[in-house]
Enzyme design. Structure first.
Site, PDB file in Angstrom:
ATOM      1  N   HIS A   1       0.804  -1.234   0.000  1.00 42.88           N
ATOM      2  CA  HIS A   1       0.000   0.000   0.000  1.00 42.88           C
ATOM      3  C   HIS A   1       0.832   1.277   0.000  1.00 42.88           C
ATOM      4  O   HIS A   1       0.291   2.373  -0.176  1.00 42.88           O
ATOM      5  CB  HIS A   1      -1.007   0.001   1.156  1.00 42.88           C
ATOM      6  CG  HIS A   1      -2.311   0.636   0.794  1.00 42.88           C
ATOM      7  ND1 HIS A   1      -3.468   0.482   1.516  1.00 42.88           N
ATOM      8  CD2 HIS A   1      -2.645   1.445  -0.261  1.00 42.88           C
ATOM      9  CE1 HIS A   1      -4.438   1.175   0.941  1.00 42.88           C
ATOM     10  NE2 HIS A   1      -3.962   1.768  -0.134  1.00 42.88           N
TER      11      HIS A   1
ATOM     12  N   ASP B   1      -9.915  -0.209   3.604  1.00 40.49           N
ATOM     13  CA  ASP B   1      -8.771  -0.825   4.271  1.00 40.49           C
ATOM     14  C   ASP B   1      -9.179  -1.281   5.674  1.00 40.49           C
ATOM     15  O   ASP B   1     -10.083  -0.699   6.279  1.00 40.49           O
ATOM     16  CB  ASP B   1      -7.669   0.257   4.395  1.00 40.49           C
ATOM     17  CG  ASP B   1      -6.270  -0.302   4.497  1.00 40.49           C
ATOM     18  OD1 ASP B   1      -6.072  -1.266   5.254  1.00 40.49           O
ATOM     19  OD2 ASP B   1      -5.365   0.245   3.845  1.00 40.49           O
TER      20      ASP B   1
ATOM     21  N   HIS C   1      -6.876  -1.013   7.893  1.00 37.68           N
ATOM     22  CA  HIS C   1      -5.979  -0.119   8.636  1.00 37.68           C
ATOM     23  C   HIS C   1      -6.113   1.311   8.119  1.00 37.68           C
ATOM     24  O   HIS C   1      -6.545   1.512   6.982  1.00 37.68           O
ATOM     25  CB  HIS C   1      -4.533  -0.578   8.465  1.00 37.68           C
ATOM     26  CG  HIS C   1      -4.316  -2.041   8.705  1.00 37.68           C
ATOM     27  ND1 HIS C   1      -4.459  -2.987   7.711  1.00 37.68           N
ATOM     28  CD2 HIS C   1      -4.010  -2.724   9.835  1.00 37.68           C
ATOM     29  CE1 HIS C   1      -4.252  -4.193   8.218  1.00 37.68           C
ATOM     30  NE2 HIS C   1      -3.976  -4.074   9.507  1.00 37.68           N
TER      31      HIS C   1
ATOM     32  N   ASP D   1      -3.504   3.539   7.797  1.00 41.52           N
ATOM     33  CA  ASP D   1      -2.333   3.882   6.966  1.00 41.52           C
ATOM     34  C   ASP D   1      -1.986   5.361   7.022  1.00 41.52           C
ATOM     35  O   ASP D   1      -1.539   5.947   6.031  1.00 41.52           O
ATOM     36  CB  ASP D   1      -2.550   3.455   5.494  1.00 41.52           C
ATOM     37  CG  ASP D   1      -2.669   1.938   5.345  1.00 41.52           C
ATOM     38  OD1 ASP D   1      -2.458   1.217   6.339  1.00 41.52           O
ATOM     39  OD2 ASP D   1      -2.979   1.477   4.226  1.00 41.52           O
TER      40      ASP D   1
ATOM     41  N   HIS E   1       4.042   1.185   4.271  1.00 45.84           N
ATOM     42  CA  HIS E   1       2.657   0.853   3.876  1.00 45.84           C
ATOM     43  C   HIS E   1       1.651   1.205   4.978  1.00 45.84           C
ATOM     44  O   HIS E   1       0.455   1.240   4.707  1.00 45.84           O
ATOM     45  CB  HIS E   1       2.531  -0.620   3.428  1.00 45.84           C
ATOM     46  CG  HIS E   1       2.441  -1.624   4.525  1.00 45.84           C
ATOM     47  ND1 HIS E   1       1.779  -2.848   4.393  1.00 45.84           N
ATOM     48  CD2 HIS E   1       2.940  -1.610   5.782  1.00 45.84           C
ATOM     49  CE1 HIS E   1       1.882  -3.522   5.522  1.00 45.84           C
ATOM     50  NE2 HIS E   1       2.580  -2.822   6.379  1.00 45.84           N
TER      51      HIS E   1
ATOM     52  N   ASP F   1      -7.233  -1.609  -0.371  1.00 48.76           N
ATOM     53  CA  ASP F   1      -6.364  -2.618   0.239  1.00 48.76           C
ATOM     54  C   ASP F   1      -7.214  -3.870   0.425  1.00 48.76           C
ATOM     55  O   ASP F   1      -8.253  -3.831   1.105  1.00 48.76           O
ATOM     56  CB  ASP F   1      -5.868  -2.084   1.590  1.00 48.76           C
ATOM     57  CG  ASP F   1      -4.817  -2.962   2.229  1.00 48.76           C
ATOM     58  OD1 ASP F   1      -4.910  -4.208   2.091  1.00 48.76           O
ATOM     59  OD2 ASP F   1      -3.916  -2.421   2.894  1.00 48.76           O
TER      60      ASP F   1
ATOM     61  N   ASP G   1      -6.976  -6.218   2.220  1.00 49.63           N
ATOM     62  CA  ASP G   1      -7.198  -6.666   3.612  1.00 49.63           C
ATOM     63  C   ASP G   1      -8.427  -6.021   4.251  1.00 49.63           C
ATOM     64  O   ASP G   1      -8.800  -6.361   5.375  1.00 49.63           O
ATOM     65  CB  ASP G   1      -5.934  -6.519   4.464  1.00 49.63           C
ATOM     66  CG  ASP G   1      -5.591  -5.093   4.882  1.00 49.63           C
ATOM     67  OD1 ASP G   1      -6.451  -4.206   4.862  1.00 49.63           O
ATOM     68  OD2 ASP G   1      -4.402  -4.883   5.262  1.00 49.63           O
TER      69      ASP G   1
ATOM     70  N   GLU H   1      -1.823  -5.070  -1.842  1.00 54.68           N
ATOM     71  CA  GLU H   1      -1.585  -5.986  -0.723  1.00 54.68           C
ATOM     72  C   GLU H   1      -2.005  -7.442  -0.966  1.00 54.68           C
ATOM     73  O   GLU H   1      -2.123  -8.222  -0.015  1.00 54.68           O
ATOM     74  CB  GLU H   1      -2.193  -5.460   0.596  1.00 54.68           C
ATOM     75  CG  GLU H   1      -1.589  -4.139   1.080  1.00 54.68           C
ATOM     76  CD  GLU H   1      -0.182  -4.236   1.687  1.00 54.68           C
ATOM     77  OE1 GLU H   1       0.315  -5.362   1.870  1.00 54.68           O
ATOM     78  OE2 GLU H   1       0.401  -3.164   1.949  1.00 54.68           O
TER      79      GLU H   1
END
Ligand SMILES: [Mn+2]
Length: 324
Positions: free
Chosen positions: A105, A128, A130, A132, A145, A236, A238, A281
């Site tokens: 990322h 995402d 997260h 980031d 990332h 992302d 994830d 990712e």
């Protein structure tokens, strides 16, 4: 008649960014090739897009690259992102939308900076698990990332150290032009930044509370009530639950379902304003063979919906019903 799913441009340029040095696990550099092999571009074409494949960027491998100011592999990350920034700007200036196949990322820095150069009025939807948005000073890991947004947000300029190799980056994104969907693993320093700057945030709590349809609607209205600005989606994988996307570097349980991810993508396609999409990712060196296959397949299924493949079906380009 080609569909128009990319900010008024009738073509989509695809740029592969085989890069993994924004985090410590090798593997994300393989994703552009695997996503192409799994039929991503064919699906986009079948949905009516004119697809132009610009190939993969030739990312330089810099051997001597010690951490500086809690930024790991700064020369590699800075150099690669500068290259991507130039590539994305060039694609957009050819009147093409842009699909960026990452990569970890950290590559969103180059992608969004390049987009901003061509289209300064953009808004960012960051999907995402997260946030980031760690600065190098709040980051627990030093991996870029987990920091890309901090280097781009104007309001964070005073909190950012000078990092050699990042001089080309000009923080030019306003915090109000970012919205998150899918968060469920946010560091303390990141939460402090999100609250301080008032960044629009739709975590999995809001997805559970309001449902995905209301969340997408609210996020888009928060970013651009009149619905005219180009959209940069930084996706992302994830964000999606690890049961669906197991092969990724920092999986977090309790993520978006496949249906929720499809819905987001279909709604963005529906706006007609998707200008750049980052797909990041995917790491097929993690997990079993079955995990790897499932991850790539589901990634292609979700990403192609941003370009108009629909669960209710698509009529093939030029199709006429056969008559006896
Ligand atoms: Mn991310």
């Amino acid at each position: 008649m080609p569909v128009c799913t990319n900010g008024g441009k009738m073509k989509v340029g695809v740029v592969g960014m085989p890069f993994s040095k924004g985090q410590p696990k090798a593997g994300t550099q393989l994703a552009p090739k695997l996503i192409r092999q799994a039929g991503m571009l064919e699906k986009m074409t079948e949905a009516g897009n004119d697809v132009v494949d610009h190939g993969d960027l030739a990312v330089e491998d810099i051997a001597s690259d010690e951490p500086i100011k809690n930024v790991s592999r700064p020369k590699n990350v800075g150099t690669a992102n500068k290259l991507l920034c130039e590539a994305v700007e060039k694609v957009l200036r050819q009147q093409q939308g842009c699909l960026v196949l990452g990569g970890d990322h950290s590559i969103a820095m180059g992608s969004i900076q390049g987009h901003l150069k061509a289209e300064p009025d953009l808004v960012v939807l960051w999907i995402d698990a997260h946030a980031d948005i760690n600065t190098p000073l709040t980051s627990p890991s030093g991996n870029v990332h987990g920091m890309p947004l901090s280097f781009m947000v104007k309001e964070l300029e005073q909190y950012m150290p000078n990092v050699p190799g990042f001089e080309w980056m000009k923080p030019s994104l306003a915090a109000k032009d970012i919205a998150y969907i899918g968060l469920r693993d946010v560091d303390g320093g990141e939460k402090a930044i999100i609250d301080k700057l008032g960044i629009h945030c739709f975590s999995m709590h809001e997805v559970d509370k309001y449902g995905i349809a209301a969340v997408v609607d609210r996020a888009l209205k928060a970013l651009d009530p009149s619905g005219i600005r180009p959209i940069h989606v930084s996706f992302d994988v994830d964000a999606i639950d690890p049961s669906i996307i197991p092969s990724t570097g920092t999986p977090v349980p309790g993520g978006l379902s496949l249906r929720e991810a499809y819905y987001i993508a279909e709604e963005i396609a529906e706006t007609g304003r998707l200008s750049v999409l980052d797909c990041v990712e995917v790491n097929t060196l993690l997990g079993s063979k079955e995990d790897q296959q499932r991850t790539v397949k589901n990634t292609v299924e979700v990403m192609s919906r941003f370009y108009g493949t629909k669960r209710c079906g698509n009529v093939p380009r030029g199709y006429t019903l056969p008559e006896p």
